[in-house]
Each structure stands twice: as structure tokens, then as C-alpha cells.
Design a protein around this motif. Structure first.
Motif, PDB file in Angstrom:
ATOM      1  N   ASP A  90      57.936  24.956   9.042  1.00 30.21           N
ATOM      2  CA  ASP A  90      57.259  25.656   7.943  1.00 30.21           C
ATOM      3  C   ASP A  90      57.467  24.968   6.598  1.00 30.21           C
ATOM      4  N   GLY A  91      58.274  23.884   6.572  1.00 28.36           N
ATOM      5  CA  GLY A  91      58.527  23.187   5.311  1.00 28.36           C
ATOM      6  C   GLY A  91      59.333  24.012   4.322  1.00 28.36           C
ATOM      7  N   ALA A  92      60.268  24.817   4.800  1.00 29.36           N
ATOM      8  CA  ALA A  92      61.020  25.733   3.942  1.00 29.36           C
ATOM      9  C   ALA A  92      62.025  24.983   3.067  1.00 29.36           C
ATOM     10  N   VAL A  93      62.286  25.545   1.896  1.00 30.51           N
ATOM     11  CA  VAL A  93      63.358  25.066   1.021  1.00 30.51           C
ATOM     12  C   VAL A  93      64.535  26.014   1.208  1.00 30.51           C
ATOM     13  N   VAL A  94      65.705  25.472   1.580  1.00 27.96           N
ATOM     14  CA  VAL A  94      66.853  26.294   1.934  1.00 27.96           C
ATOM     15  C   VAL A  94      68.094  25.799   1.211  1.00 27.96           C
ATOM     16  N   VAL A  95      69.117  26.621   1.215  1.00 29.45           N
ATOM     17  CA  VAL A  95      70.457  26.213   0.785  1.00 29.45           C
ATOM     18  C   VAL A  95      71.279  26.036   2.054  1.00 29.45           C
ATOM     19  N   ALA A  96      71.806  24.827   2.261  1.00 22.16           N
ATOM     20  CA  ALA A  96      72.457  24.516   3.526  1.00 22.16           C
ATOM     21  C   ALA A  96      73.886  24.047   3.299  1.00 22.16           C
ATOM     22  N   ASP A  97      74.778  24.456   4.201  1.00 23.46           N
ATOM     23  CA  ASP A  97      76.119  23.899   4.276  1.00 23.46           C
ATOM     24  C   ASP A  97      76.099  22.820   5.357  1.00 23.46           C
ATOM     25  N   LEU A  98      76.425  21.596   4.971  1.00 20.69           N
ATOM     26  CA  LEU A  98      76.248  20.442   5.849  1.00 20.69           C
ATOM     27  C   LEU A  98      77.559  19.680   6.027  1.00 20.69           C
ATOM     28  N   GLU A  99      77.836  19.284   7.247  1.00 23.27           N
ATOM     29  CA  GLU A  99      78.899  18.308   7.490  1.00 23.27           C
ATOM     30  C   GLU A  99      78.234  16.940   7.628  1.00 23.27           C
ATOM     31  N   VAL A 100      78.481  16.071   6.666  1.00 20.34           N
ATOM     32  CA  VAL A 100      77.715  14.831   6.550  1.00 20.34           C
ATOM     33  C   VAL A 100      78.349  13.729   7.389  1.00 20.34           C
ATOM     34  N   HIS A 101      77.520  13.066   8.203  1.00 16.04           N
ATOM     35  CA  HIS A 101      77.973  11.954   9.026  1.00 16.04           C
ATOM     36  C   HIS A 101      77.699  10.619   8.312  1.00 16.04           C
ATOM     37  N   GLN A 102      77.940   9.530   9.026  1.00 16.08           N
ATOM     38  CA  GLN A 102      77.754   8.207   8.435  1.00 16.08           C
ATOM     39  C   GLN A 102      76.297   7.981   8.037  1.00 16.08           C
ATOM     40  N   GLY A 103      76.079   7.501   6.819  1.00 19.15           N
ATOM     41  CA  GLY A 103      74.728   7.210   6.346  1.00 19.15           C
ATOM     42  C   GLY A 103      74.506   5.725   6.180  1.00 19.15           C
ATOM     43  N   GLN A 104      73.272   5.378   5.881  1.00 22.49           N
ATOM     44  CA  GLN A 104      72.939   3.984   5.616  1.00 22.49           C
ATOM     45  C   GLN A 104      71.855   3.924   4.556  1.00 22.49           C
ATOM     46  N   LEU A 105      71.818   2.798   3.875  1.00 21.24           N
ATOM     47  CA  LEU A 105      70.837   2.594   2.816  1.00 21.24           C
ATOM     48  C   LEU A 105      69.662   1.824   3.390  1.00 21.24           C
ATOM     49  N   SER A 106      68.450   2.347   3.195  1.00 17.71           N
ATOM     50  CA  SER A 106      67.234   1.699   3.696  1.00 17.71           C
ATOM     51  C   SER A 106      66.388   1.240   2.533  1.00 17.71           C
ATOM     52  N   ASP A 107      65.922  -0.007   2.595  1.00 19.79           N
ATOM     53  CA  ASP A 107      65.022  -0.537   1.573  1.00 19.79           C
ATOM     54  C   ASP A 107      63.573  -0.507   2.020  1.00 19.79           C
ATOM     55  N   SER A 108      63.298   0.042   3.206  1.00 20.55           N
ATOM     56  CA  SER A 108      61.938  -0.010   3.747  1.00 20.55           C
ATOM     57  C   SER A 108      61.065   1.148   3.292  1.00 20.55           C
ATOM     58  N   SER A 109      61.639   2.123   2.603  1.00 23.42           N
ATOM     59  CA  SER A 109      60.842   3.254   2.140  1.00 23.42           C
ATOM     60  C   SER A 109      59.921   2.828   1.015  1.00 23.42           C
ATOM     61  N   PRO A 110      58.649   3.286   1.005  1.00 23.75           N
ATOM     62  CA  PRO A 110      57.743   2.928  -0.082  1.00 23.75           C
ATOM     63  C   PRO A 110      58.276   3.336  -1.451  1.00 23.75           C
ATOM     64  N   GLY A 111      59.078   4.388  -1.494  1.00 23.16           N
ATOM     65  CA  GLY A 111      59.604   4.864  -2.761  1.00 23.16           C
ATOM     66  C   GLY A 111      60.859   4.169  -3.219  1.00 23.16           C
ATOM     67  N   GLY A 112      61.246   3.089  -2.571  1.00 17.54           N
ATOM     68  CA  GLY A 112      62.435   2.365  -2.988  1.00 17.54           C
ATOM     69  C   GLY A 112      63.626   2.695  -2.109  1.00 17.54           C
ATOM     70  N   PRO A 113      64.828   2.256  -2.510  1.00 15.55           N
ATOM     71  CA  PRO A 113      66.026   2.479  -1.705  1.00 15.55           C
ATOM     72  C   PRO A 113      66.220   3.959  -1.380  1.00 15.55           C
ATOM     73  N   THR A 114      66.544   4.233  -0.126  1.00 11.04           N
ATOM     74  CA  THR A 114      66.716   5.606   0.345  1.00 11.04           C
ATOM     75  C   THR A 114      67.983   5.687   1.188  1.00 11.04           C
ATOM     76  N   TRP A 115      68.816   6.671   0.886  1.00 13.73           N
ATOM     77  CA  TRP A 115      70.013   6.915   1.687  1.00 13.73           C
ATOM     78  C   TRP A 115      69.650   7.898   2.788  1.00 13.73           C
ATOM     79  N   ILE A 116      69.951   7.539   4.037  1.00 18.22           N
ATOM     80  CA  ILE A 116      69.588   8.361   5.192  1.00 18.22           C
ATOM     81  C   ILE A 116      70.835   8.581   6.031  1.00 18.22           C
TER      82      ILE A 116
END
Length: 772
Positions: A90-116
Motif C-alpha cells: 500500500d506504500g504506507a509511511v510508518v514508524v519502525a524499530d529496526l535492527e540494522v544489518h551490514q549495508g553497502q554504498l551503491s553508485d548505480s542509483s540514478p539519484g547518486g550514491p545510495t546506502w542500502i
């Protein structure tokens, strides 16, 4: 008397591979089908097994397929049938409690560097309700939020505002989450995550004084930590066929275990004690590399590869590999859809099947260590090349040579790096010394990548069509049969090696490419734009650079371009500007023309770093530049409507692209970057003359087009620069239909490769690098 699947006089048993294929197929089906269809298929497979109980092998294959499909279906149902998945749909906007795992930086996004990163949901509040959840999301942050999320310690539990979005039904997460606020830390990482963070940070600290490239590469070799690797180095490793070195791969573990066993033997640690030391090493490797499914895959493949090379025959190696496949797809069914898993399995199979026999042949006239260093990478590359080509559309010619030179360097760099990581929490000065020692080997690896990609013939374009891939599979099979015959004859091996070097020093091209009198070329740079306007025999105006320095460099080398009087960047999204270093490689770039919009800032910094002393000119409507026979006029540039907008607002930056008309002898071309309807209508509103024979369709043929803009140009040839298998649905069917209805004939780089246009007495002449 029934015959056994075990070949007479051989230890090759084909039953385990058949069961492994059944398990793989079952997991693949279970993660892609609806639960009802999957359960129906499982029932049919069970019935089939019951009816064929007198044929135990067929029954076992059917049971294995049914069991793995059932497990995968349960996994998939639990991921995609929960409240979080419904909110995401439904594309909802929520407030979430997250346990964050390992991320990486991607330069392939059209909008520039993106952390995923992936994150486990602890709780989610939205639409007036609160859920406790263990679902996983794939989250991303860009723009002003990028740094704060990237610096967050792995394993932290945080609260943030997230805009949810749906994922593909075959994905293994319940939704996408676009992070809309900085994190509020609720809990620090647990003891294991904290210890791993400390060790990984210790390694980065130990190598902090090294030059940029080895400083970024060594953590990648050791732990798959590529956050600090320069994007240009990543691109060079891709072309050189060395990307596997910076991934968490079985090769890393093989090298580490080999060093541990060798050291244990020297210290008198033998028998079960040495095996226990090996198990501790595997456990440390998995924990330090975060213990994710890809790491477990790498550990399993590394153990299989080491066993195959060290103790096992080919038959035993295939059995080990088969049971590893069954166990892995049962543990994580989505591995069955992972390209990395396919490459790992094929590389391991190639090493098991060929490397040991080939190294024995080579060892009759070469030292044993050198024979193995040659046989292993060639076996892995032959086994994986069809898949790599299906993804990239090219064959790495330099990969074998680069891996051969790199092989003796990878082991010391990896082992010294692991030692530095371990000592960084105990004796930091010793860790620095070991880090610098490993960094020396890493620096040489960087030089190998530089040298490999400097060859004009480093990679050859190859059609990723079914026929092209089938031909490549046959070719790899023929080479595998011919290799031992060739290596048994030293003179023939040397002759083939010299022929390979000769092929590398000249840019590869298909017959008739490039066309003799070309005026405009749309380079094949994947999902991006790079257009070349011929200004003279060896000079060209280059408009945009594509996402990969190596690909645009290869295109310009094939065209014989050594001087670029003007480099024009329509806008700074990575798919148009990340390849600047490739244009500058070995060429004189004299001036840079751009719109004046300097976001995404990361891409702008990289462009300036590649062109440190090149004069920069800001373009506006009416700007005219010339070079040789080329004249380019800027017709329109819509100002960025929200100055200072973060890099996330891709559409605003698309519409700030330069809209230009280039004039060459007998030819006019309109180039418009990624302008969308608002930018296209703004260009129409200026009243400028947009008519031209050739149109580079904006935004890679996306669905966001103004029909009035496309019709006002009246082009007879439309070029679409687009990558195969892109995630954006480019080019859109609606756009292809609209462009075709204007009378233009469409040519696409994903199907035709690079496209050249010339002006002849009877009209335009179009030459493509490969047939559609």
C-alpha cells in the motif's frame, strides 16, 4: 542386471549431482510460484515418486524436488503474507524499530550514491496500529541522510520514519523501506556484533595510512568490506576479471585455510587438532563476514574447493559439492535465484573437474605452484564465462592473464590482512605492521588491474542472445578439451600465450566496425548514455560518459579517439557521469561543459577528480561550442526548481539536463539527457528549432515522454542507449510505439551494441556493432 550410475572404472557418481539439481529446481520453483500451485506440484511429485518406487533414483529425485519446493514455498509464504508486506504493497509511511544489518554504498542509483542494507523489523507502527514483527526489509538512504545511516554501527536497534514499498514476489524481504528520518538509537549492537564491528574497524584503522587504493582494497580482500574502494578501482577490477577477489568468496576461505594448515603443520599441530583449528578458522571467517547466507555459501564452496584440490578426487569433489548445494538451498531457498550462487557453484565445479588434472599436465614442465596458479583461475573462468557474459555482454580476454599474475599476491594479502584484523584488538602496533605488509601486496594487485584494463583488447563484446550464449558454451567446452593437449606441449602453450598478448594490444572489433565515415556513435555502455560526435580523424566531442569508465574507454579506443576538445555532461547522475575517468584515460580532454547543477555532489567530486586541471564552462540556453566539424548549441536547460534539493529527487535533476542540437556535415542530432515531460515541454516552449534527422531518445526510452516533443524533432533515426536486463523497464513499450509512429527507425544498444550514423548521398547510413 541393472547398470549403476557409477561409471565403470571411475569414482564418478552422478546420483548426488542429480539430487542437487532437483533440490535447486525445487527451491527455485518454490520461491517463484504461488503457494497453491507449488503445493499442487509437490503433490504431483509425491505421487510420481510413489508410482516409481521400483526406480529408486527417479523416486529420490522426485522426493528431493518436492521437499525443497515445499520448504521454499513455506519460506516465501511467510515473507510475503504478513501485515508488513501488506503495508508495503500500500506504500504506507510508518514508524519502525529496526535492527540494522551490514549495508553497502551503491553508485548505480540514478539519484547518486545510495546506502542500502537489510534490516530486521522489531516493531512497526502505522495506520493507528502497532505490530511486533520479525520481517526483514531492504532499506535505503540517500542525500543528507546518507552519512548518518552509513556510519550507524551494524547490529544497532533504531527507530526511524520509513516509506514502505512493495518488492518483487520472488524477493526474500517483505518490502522496501525508503528512510525518511535520521535514526534514533534504541539499543547498541549485541556482544557478537559489537566484537565484529571492533575487529572490522580495527582493520580499517590498521591500514589507514596506506594510499587510497590499497587502503580500500585490503578490507575487501579480507572481509568483503568494499566501502572504501574507489569506484574507478571497482570498475577496473570488473574489466580485469578480478571482481571475485573483493567479494566474500570461497577462494578467500581456501587461501586462509591453506595458510592455517601450513602454519599448524610447522608448529606441530596435526591430526584432529589441525582439523579443529580449521573449523575454528571457518567459524571466525563466517562471524567476521557477518554470517549472512552469501557468507555461508562462500564457506561451503571454499571447503569444497579445498577438499577437491587437496584431498579429494574429482568424483569425491562432485559429491561434496552436491551435498553442499542441497544443504544451502534448504537453508536459504533464495540462493537458487542468486547469480552469485550460480557463479560459486560453477567455479567450484570447474576447479573440481579440470584444475587438478590440468595442473598435473603443466607440472611436467613448470613448478607445481605455478602450474596450479595457472590451472585454477582458467578452470574457474571457463566454467563461469557463459553466465558472466549473459550478465555483462562481454568476454574478458585479459581475465586469465590478470588472474594468473594476481594469484601469487592474493594469498599473502589475504592472510596478512586477517592477521592484522585479529591483532588489531590485542596489539594495534603489530596490526599496523601486518596491515602495511598486506597493503604492499594489495598495491601490486591494484597495479595489475590498472595494467590489465589499459589493454585496448581487455574485453570483447559478445551477444547475450540464446544463440550467442550457446555458441560460447560450446566454445568453452572445446577449450576445456583442448587445454590439456596444448599444455602438454610447451612450445604450443607459449605460442598461444603470445597470440593472447597480441589480441590484448589491439582494440577488438567486429568486421565492418567502426564504419569508415561515421559522424555520430552511441556507445554501448550498459544502462547509461555516452555519445560521440566526430570532430576530426582522432578527435571527438563526447556527450556523457555512461556508468562505467572501462566501457566508455573501450568505445573511444575502438573509434580511435585520442583527443576530446569538449566533454559535455548533460547532468550528473551516475549513468551519465560516472565514466568520466574512462574518457580521460590516455586522452587529452580540453574543456568540460555542464549545466551548472552540481548534484549529486558525490558524482561531481568524482568528475572533478578525474579532470583536475580541465577548464569548466557553465552552459545556458543559447550557449554554442564548436570543435572541428562539430557545432553544438544548447537549446534549453530548465533550472533546478528546488535549489539544494537532496540527491533523492531524481526527477528534478533529470529535468535540469541540457537539451542540445549538434550539427555535423549533412546531419543534425538532438541530445536531451534524461529530460522528462516537464523538461521536454519546457524545451518546446522556448520555440527553438528542434528538427533533426537523429534523436537520442531521452532517459533511455523511459515511459515518461512528451509526445509533442518527440514529434517536433521529426527524426528518421532514433537511438536508445539502454542496458540489457535493467531494473527500470527501459525502453518502455509505449515509448517505442510513439517513436515508431513518428516515422523514426529505432536502434537500441542493448540489442545492437554500439550504433554509428553517417550521412550518405541517399540518406543516413546506420552501422551497428552487432546484429539485432
Amino acid at each position: 542386471m541393472p547398470t549403476s550410475p557409477r561409471a565403470s572404472g571411475s569414482d564418478i557418481d552422478y546420483r548426488p549431482p542429480l539430487l542437487a539439481l532437483a533440490a535447486w529446481l525445487g527451491a527455485w520453483l518454490g520461491t517463484g510460484l504461488s503457494p497453491l500451485i507449488a503445493l499442487l506440484g509437490i503433490a504431483v511429485a509425491g505421487l510420481f515418486a510413489a508410482l516409481l518406487r521400483r526406480r529408486p533414483l527417479i523416486a529420490a529425485v522426485a522426493i528431493t524436488l518436492a521437499c525443497c519446493a515445499g520448504l521454499a514455498t513455506l519460506h516465501s509464504w511467510s515473507v510475503h503474507s504478513n501485515p508488513v508486506a501488506e503495508l508495503a504493497n500500500d506504500g504506507a509511511v510508518v514508524v519502525a524499530d529496526l535492527e540494522v544489518h551490514q549495508g553497502q554504498l551503491s553508485d548505480s542509483s540514478p539519484g547518486g550514491p545510495t546506502w542500502i542494507a537489510t534490516a530486521r523489523l522489531v516493531a512497526v507502527e502505522g495506520r493507528g496500529q502497532l505490530w511486533q514483527s520479525g520481517a526483514e526489509l531492504r532499506v535505503s538512504a540517500t542525500g543528507a541522510l546518507l552519512d548518518v545511516w552509513e556510519e550507524l554501527p551494524v547490529g544497532s536497534t533504531v527507530r526511524a520514519t520509513v516509506k514502505l514499498g512493495p518488492t518483487d514476489p520472488i524477493d526474500q524481504v517483505s518490502g522496501w523501506g525508503s528512510l525518511r528520518s535520521p535514526p534514533t538509537v534504541l539499543a547498541d549492537p549485541g556482544p557478537v556484533d559489537a566484537a565484529v564491528n571492533h575487529v572490522r574497524a580495527g582493520l580499517r584503522t590498521a591500514v589507514a595510512g596506506l594510499p587510497e587504493e590499497p587502503r580500500g582494497l585490503l578490507p575487501g580482500l579480507v572481509l568483503g568490506d568494499t566501502l572504501q574502494m574507489p569506484s574507478t578501482l571497482v570498475a577496473e577490477f570488473t574489466v580485469a576479471g578480478l571482481t571475485h577477489l573483493t567479494a566474500v568468496s570461497g577462494a578467500n576461505l581456501m587461501l586462509l585455510l591453506a595458510a592455517v594448515y601450513w602454519l599448524g603443520g610447522r608448529l606441530g599441530v596435526l591430526g584432529w587438532w589441525r582439523r579443529g583449528l580449521g573449523l575454528l578458522t571457518v567459524a571466525a571467517f563466517v562471524v567476521l563476514c557477518r554470517g549472512e547466507p552469501s557468507v555461508l555459501r562462500a564457506a561451503a564452496m571454499g571447503l569444497v574447493g579445498l577438499a577437491a584440490l587437496g584431498w579429494a578426487s574429482a568424483g569425491q569433489g562432485l559429491r561434496y559439492l552436491s551435498w553442499a548445494i542441497v544443504g544451502l538451498v534448504m537453508f536459504d531457498p533464495w540462493l537458487s535465484r542468486s547469480v552469485g550462487f550460480v557463479l560459486s557453484v560453477l567455479a567450484s565445479a570447474g576447479i573440481i573437474w579440470w584444475a587438478r588434472r590440468w595442473s598435473k599436465v603443466l607440472a611436467t614442465w613448470l613448478p607445481g605452484w605455478l602450474a596450479e596458479a595457472i590451472a585454477v583461475p582458467i578452470a574457474a573462468q571457463l566454467a563461469t564465462q557463459p553466465v558472466v557474459t549473459a550478465i555483462s555482454g562481454q568476454v574478458s580476454v585479459v581475465g586469465v592473464l590478470a588472474n594468473l599474475v594476481a594469484a601469487p599476491l592474493v594469498g599473502p594479502a589475504t592472510v596478512l590482512g586477517f592477521a592484522a584484523a585479529g591483532l588489531s584488538v590485542i596489539v594495534p602496533p603489530a596490526a599496523v605492521a601486518l596491515g602495511w605488509a598486506g597493503g604492499g601486496f594489495a598495491q601490486v594487485l591494484c597495479w595489475v588491474a590498472h595494467a590489465a584494463t589499459a589493454f585496448p583488447g581487455a574485453a570483447v563484446t559478445w551477444p547475450a542472445s540464446p544463440a550467442g550464449l550457446a555458441l560460447l558454451v560450446v566454445g568453452c567446452g572445446v577449450l576445456s578439451l583442448a587445454a590439456p593437449l596444448m599444455w602438454a606441449r610447451p612450445w604450443l602453450s607459449v605460442l598461444v600465450g603470445l597470440a593472447l598478448v597480441f589480441a590484448l594490444i589491439r582494440a577488438p572489433s567486429v568486421p565492418g566496425w567502426p564504419a569508415k565515415d561515421w559522424l555520430v556513435v552511441s556507445c554501448d555502455v550498459g544502462q547509461g548514455d555516452a555519445t560521440v560526435l566526430r570532430a576530426g580523424p582522432d578527435a571527438a566531442v563526447v556527450v556523457d560518459t555512461g556508468p562505467d569508465p572501462a566501457l566508455v574507454d573501450r568505445c573511444l579506443s575502438q573509434l580511435g579517439i585520442t583527443r576530446v576538445p569538449w566533454l559535455i555532461l548533460t547532468h550528473l547522475h551516475a549513468d551519465h557521469a560516472a565514466g568520466v575517468a574512462g574518457v580521460a584515460r590516455g586522452r587529452r580532454v580540453e574543456r568540460l561543459l555542464y549545466s551548472g547543477v552540481e548534484t549529486p555532489t558525490g558524482n561531481w567530486r568524482e568528475a572533478l577528480a578525474a579532470l583536475p586541471e580541465v577548464p569548466r564552462v557553465v552552459a545556458g540556453p543559447g550557449t554554442v561550442i564548436g570543435a572541428g566539424q562539430v557545432r553544438v548549441q544548447v537549446l534549453s536547460r530548465r533550472p533546478l526548481l528546488a535549489p539544494g534539493v537532496d540527491d533523492q529527487d531524481s526527477s528534478e535533476e533529470n529535468d535540469s539536463s541540457l537539451v542540445m542540437r549538434a550539427e555535423l556535415p549533412g546531419l543534425r542530432v538532438v541530445l536531451a539527457g534524461d529530460v522528462e515531460p516537464a523538461g521536454q515541454d519546457a524545451a518546446l516552449a522556448t520555440g527553438a528549432d528542434l528538427s533533426a534527422q537523429v534523436l537520442l531518445v531521452p532517459h533511455h526510452g523511459s515511459a515518461r515522454q512528451s509526445e509533442g516533443f518527440l514529434r517536433s524533432i521529426g527524426a528518421s533515426v532514433a537511438l536508445i542507449s539502454v542496458g540489457a536486463h535493467n531494473d527500470y523497464g527501459h525502453p518502455a513499450a509505449r515509448t517505442l510505439s510513439t517513436v515508431g509512429s513518428t516515422g523514426a527507425r529505432v536502434f537500441r544498444t542493448d540489442r545492437n551494441g554500439a550504433i554509428a550514423v553517417a550521412s550518405g548521398p541517399d540518406g543516413l547510413l546506420v552501422t551497428t556493432q552487432r546484429p539485432s
